[in-house]
Design an enzyme around this catalytic site. Structure first.
Site, PDB file in Angstrom:
ATOM      1  N   HIS A 119      24.229  14.869  -3.774  1.00 33.84           N
ATOM      2  CA  HIS A 119      24.294  14.810  -2.309  1.00 33.84           C
ATOM      3  C   HIS A 119      23.863  16.146  -1.699  1.00 33.84           C
ATOM      4  O   HIS A 119      23.018  16.179  -0.789  1.00 33.84           O
ATOM      5  CB  HIS A 119      25.727  14.470  -1.888  1.00 33.84           C
ATOM      6  CG  HIS A 119      25.937  14.377  -0.414  1.00 33.84           C
ATOM      7  ND1 HIS A 119      25.973  13.188   0.267  1.00 33.84           N
ATOM      8  CD2 HIS A 119      26.129  15.338   0.526  1.00 33.84           C
ATOM      9  CE1 HIS A 119      26.166  13.397   1.553  1.00 33.84           C
ATOM     10  NE2 HIS A 119      26.282  14.709   1.742  1.00 33.84           N
ATOM     11  N   GLU A 120      24.422  17.234  -2.193  1.00 35.32           N
ATOM     12  CA  GLU A 120      24.079  18.545  -1.636  1.00 35.32           C
ATOM     13  C   GLU A 120      22.644  18.925  -1.973  1.00 35.32           C
ATOM     14  O   GLU A 120      21.969  19.595  -1.173  1.00 35.32           O
ATOM     15  CB  GLU A 120      25.063  19.605  -2.117  1.00 35.32           C
ATOM     16  CG  GLU A 120      26.498  19.376  -1.661  1.00 35.32           C
ATOM     17  CD  GLU A 120      26.656  19.214  -0.157  1.00 35.32           C
ATOM     18  OE1 GLU A 120      25.851  19.819   0.593  1.00 35.32           O
ATOM     19  OE2 GLU A 120      27.564  18.485   0.277  1.00 35.32           O
ATOM     20  N   HIS A 154      20.490  17.705   0.793  1.00 31.69           N
ATOM     21  CA  HIS A 154      20.437  18.630   1.930  1.00 31.69           C
ATOM     22  C   HIS A 154      19.483  19.787   1.627  1.00 31.69           C
ATOM     23  O   HIS A 154      18.657  20.174   2.467  1.00 31.69           O
ATOM     24  CB  HIS A 154      21.831  19.188   2.218  1.00 31.69           C
ATOM     25  CG  HIS A 154      22.738  18.231   2.928  1.00 31.69           C
ATOM     26  ND1 HIS A 154      22.441  17.693   4.153  1.00 31.69           N
ATOM     27  CD2 HIS A 154      23.963  17.736   2.593  1.00 31.69           C
ATOM     28  CE1 HIS A 154      23.425  16.895   4.550  1.00 31.69           C
ATOM     29  NE2 HIS A 154      24.360  16.905   3.612  1.00 31.69           N
ATOM     30  N   GLU A 189      21.496  14.454   7.044  1.00 32.33           N
ATOM     31  CA  GLU A 189      22.332  13.610   6.187  1.00 32.33           C
ATOM     32  C   GLU A 189      21.525  12.490   5.553  1.00 32.33           C
ATOM     33  O   GLU A 189      21.848  12.025   4.458  1.00 32.33           O
ATOM     34  CB  GLU A 189      23.498  13.044   6.996  1.00 32.33           C
ATOM     35  CG  GLU A 189      24.607  12.441   6.167  1.00 32.33           C
ATOM     36  CD  GLU A 189      25.334  13.456   5.296  1.00 32.33           C
ATOM     37  OE1 GLU A 189      25.916  13.044   4.268  1.00 32.33           O
ATOM     38  OE2 GLU A 189      25.315  14.655   5.636  1.00 32.33           O
TER      39      GLU A 189
END
Length: 511
Positions: free
Chosen positions: A276-277, A280, A306
Site C-alpha cells: 500500500h505504501e 503512494h 490513495e
C-alpha cells in the site's frame, strides 16, 4: 533509477516570460521549505527520540510561518498578477492557477494561527502515541479539542461564510465537491451492505495458512516486505523502508520513503501495508523530475494519491495471478507451504468483525471510512463533544459492522489522523473507487490477459509506466475530474469498483 545530475534551479526554461520566471523562483523556495518540513515530520515519526517533541514542534512551526509569510505576501500577489498577464501556455497557466489558489486560500489566515496550529499538531501526535499505548482517550481529549478549535478557526478565516468542515475537506480534495463524494458514499452503501450480508451468510471458509503457521518475527516480516519491494522495483537510491506506529509515506520524486508495522500473529498485515505504501511512493517517484518544486511536479489530491496505493495493494497484490508467481517467495520467508490459491484466499478474506481499519478487508473497509467521516463531521460541526467520541464510535461500530471494541486503543484511538487534521478520511474511499476505474482503463489499453500475465510473471514495470503516463506525469496540471477523464475517458464513477468487487468476491464466496 540513477541519482539526478540536472540543475534543479534551471527547470524554468529561458523561453518563459520574465514575469513567469520570477513567480516560479519565489514559489520554488516555498516548495523547498515545505519539502524540508516533510523530512522533519518523517524523522519525528520514525527516528526522533520522544524527548525531541517540544523542539520539533518549534522547528516545524517556524518553517510553516516562514512558508505562510512568503506564500501570502504582497510580493507573491504582484508576481501572480504579472504572470497571469504574460500570455502563458496551458502547462504554465496550470502552475499559476495552483499557486493562485494557495495564495488566495491562505492570505486571510493569520501567521500566528499557522504557527500555533503547526506546533500543536506536533505536540498532538506525541500525545496520541502515548494515549494509544496506554489506552487512555482522556489523555488525548484536551489535545484533540484544541486541535479541532484551531482548525475551525483556520477554516473560518479562509471562508467565513461557508461550513468549516467543507473548507477543511478542500485542503486534501480541492476539486471533487463534497456533494459528489456523498453521492458516491450512498452508491457504495447500497451496493456493499447487501454484498457483505450475503458473504456473511456464505459457508465459504478462507482460512489463512500464514496465520495458522504461528507468530512471525519482525525480521522475518521485514524480509518479506523487502522481497515484495524488490519485485515492485522500489528504487533503493530514492526510497527506504522503516517502521512507525502508523504506516505512511513521505517525500517527493527524488526521495519517497515508506514505513510499515509488524503484527507477529498476521504477517499479511505488514505485507499489504508495505505494498500500500509503495503505491503512494510510486506516485511521488513518477512525478516529473524537471518539475520539482512546482505544482506540476506535485501530487494532485489525497484521493488520487490513495488510488495509487489501492491499485497496487488490491488490483495487483491481492490478485490470483500475483500469488501464482509470489507464493514461493512468501513460503520461503514465512516457513509455510501455502498454495497460490490458499494465499489468494487468505489476503481476500471478508471479516466484518474486524476492529481495525488498516487491517480491514476490501469491502468492510469502506464502512470503517463512512463511520469516521460521520464522526469527523459531527465533531467539527459541534454536534458531538470530544468527550462523546468513544461512545459514538462504539455505537457506530455496532451499527455498521456488528462489533464493539473493548478498548479505545482498538477504537477511536487507532488512527493517527485526528492528531493532525480533520476531513481527510474521504480520500481512502475516493482512492478505491478511482483505482478500480484506472485498473479497468489499463486493462482495456494493455489487454486483460497481458496485465494478468505481467502480474503473474512479476514484470510490473509496464503497469507503473502506464500509471506514470496517465496519472503521475501530469502533477497538478488538471483538476480531478479532468485528470480522471484524461486517464480513463470518463468522469469518476463508482460503477467500476462495484462491478469489480461483485465479480471478485462472487467467485471467492460462491455467490
Amino acid at each position: 533509477m540513477a541519482v539526478p545530475t540536472a540543475d534543479l534551479d534551471s527547470t524554468v526554461t529561458d523561453d518563459a516570460p520574465e514575469a513567469y520566471r520570477g513567480l516560479m523562483e519565489q514559489y520554488r523556495r516555498i516548495s523547498h521549505l515545505e519539502s524540508g518540513s516533510g523530512v522533519l515530520y518523517w524523522d519525528q515519526q520514525v527516528t526522533m527520540p520522544e524527548g525531541g517533541t517540544a523542539a520539533r514542534g518549534k522547528q516545524l512551526a517556524a518553517l510553516s510561518a516562514t512558508t505562510h509569510e512568503k506564500l501570502t505576501s504582497d510580493a507573491m500577489a504582484d508576481a501572480l498578477d504579472a504572470a497571469e498577464d504574460a500570455g502563458l501556455g496551458d502547462e504554465r497557466a496550470a502552475n499559476v492557477r495552483e499557486i493562485r489558489r494557495r495564495h488566495e486560500r491562505n492570505r486571510s489566515v493569520p501567521e500566528s494561527l499557522v504557527e500555533e496550529l503547526t506546533e500543536h499538531r506536533s505536540h498532538s501526535q506525541q500525545v496520541w502515541k502515548e494515549a494509544k499505548a496506554d489506552d487512555d482517550f482522556a489523555h488525548f481529549a484536551p489535545a484533540l479539542e484544541t486541535l479541532r478549535d484551531l482548525q475551525v478557526e483556520r477554516a473560518e478565516a479562509i471562508a467565513p461564510d461557508r461550513p468549516a468542515y467543507e473548507v477543511m475537506y478542500e485542503d486534501g480534495e480541492p476539486y471533487l465537491p463534497l456533494e459528489r463524494l456523498e453521492e458516491i458514499f450512498e452508491e457504495l452503501k447500497a451496493g456493499l451492505v447487501p454484498l457483505i450480508e450475503e458473504i456473511e451468510a456464505s459457508d465459504a471458509d478462507l482460512a489463512s495458512p500464514f496465520v495458522a503457521a504461528g507468530p512471525s518475527a519482525d525480521d522475518t516480516q521485514r524480509g518479506l516486505s523487502g522481497a515484495v519491494l524488490d519485485l515492485l522495483n522500489y528504487p533503493e537510491d530514492r526510497g527506504r523502508l522503516d517502521v512507525s506506529a502508523h504506516p505512511f509515506t513521505s517525500g517527493n520524486q527524488f526521495d519517497a520513503r515508506i514505513t510499515t508495522r509488524f503484527k507477529p500473529e498476521d504477517p499479511m498485515d505488514a505485507f499489504t501495508a508495505t505494498v500500500h505504501e509503495f503505491g503512494h511512493a510510486s506516485y511521488e517517484l513518477g512525478l516529473p523530475d524537471d518539475r520539482f518544486g512546482e505544482p506540476l511536479g506535485a501530487s494532485l489530491s489525497s484521493g488520487v494519491h490513495e488510488s495509487q496505493s489501492r491499485f497496487w495493494e488490491n488490483h495487483v497484490a491481492r490478485t490470483e495471478p500475483f500469488w501464482e508467481g509470489f507464493v514461493g517467495e512468501a513460503n520461503d520467508h514465512l516457513g509455510t507451504d501455502a498454495t497460490a490459491r490458499e494465499a489468494y484466499e487468505a489476503v481476500n478474506q471478508i471479516y466484518p468483525d474486524n476492529l481495525i481499519r488498516v487491517e480491514a478487508d476490501e469491502l468492510t473497509y469502506h464502512l470503517h471510512i463512512i463511520l469516521r467521516c460521520e464522526i469527523d463531521r459531527a465533531l467539527v460541526e459541534g454536534d458531538i463533544s470530544v468527550e462523546e467520541v468513544p461512545a459514538v464510535w462504539n455505537e457506530k461500530m455496532d451499527q455498521y459492522l456488528g462489533v464493539t471494541p473493548d478498548t479505545d486503543a482498538e477504537g477511536c484511538l487507532q488512527d493517527i489522523h485526528w492528531s493532525g487534521r480533520f476531513a481527510t478520511f474521504q480520500g481512502y474511499t475516493i482512492g478505491s473507487v478511482l483505482a478500480a476505474q484506472l485498473d479497468r482503463a489499463m486493462r482495456e489499453a494493455l489487454g486483460e490477459d497481458r496485465v494478468d500475465a505481467l502480474i503473474h510473471e512479476g514484470d510490473l514495470g509496464p503497469l507503473w509506466e502506464w500509471m506514470t503516463e496517465h496519472v503521475h506525469r501530469h502533477g497538478r496540471r488538471y483538476p480531478t475530474d479532468e485528470l480522471v477523464e484524461e486517464a480513463t475517458g470518463e468522469p469518476l464513477s463508482a460503477e467500476y469498483f462495484l462491478e469489480y468487487v461483485e465479480e471478485k468476491f462472487g467467485e471467492l464466496y460462491d455467490r
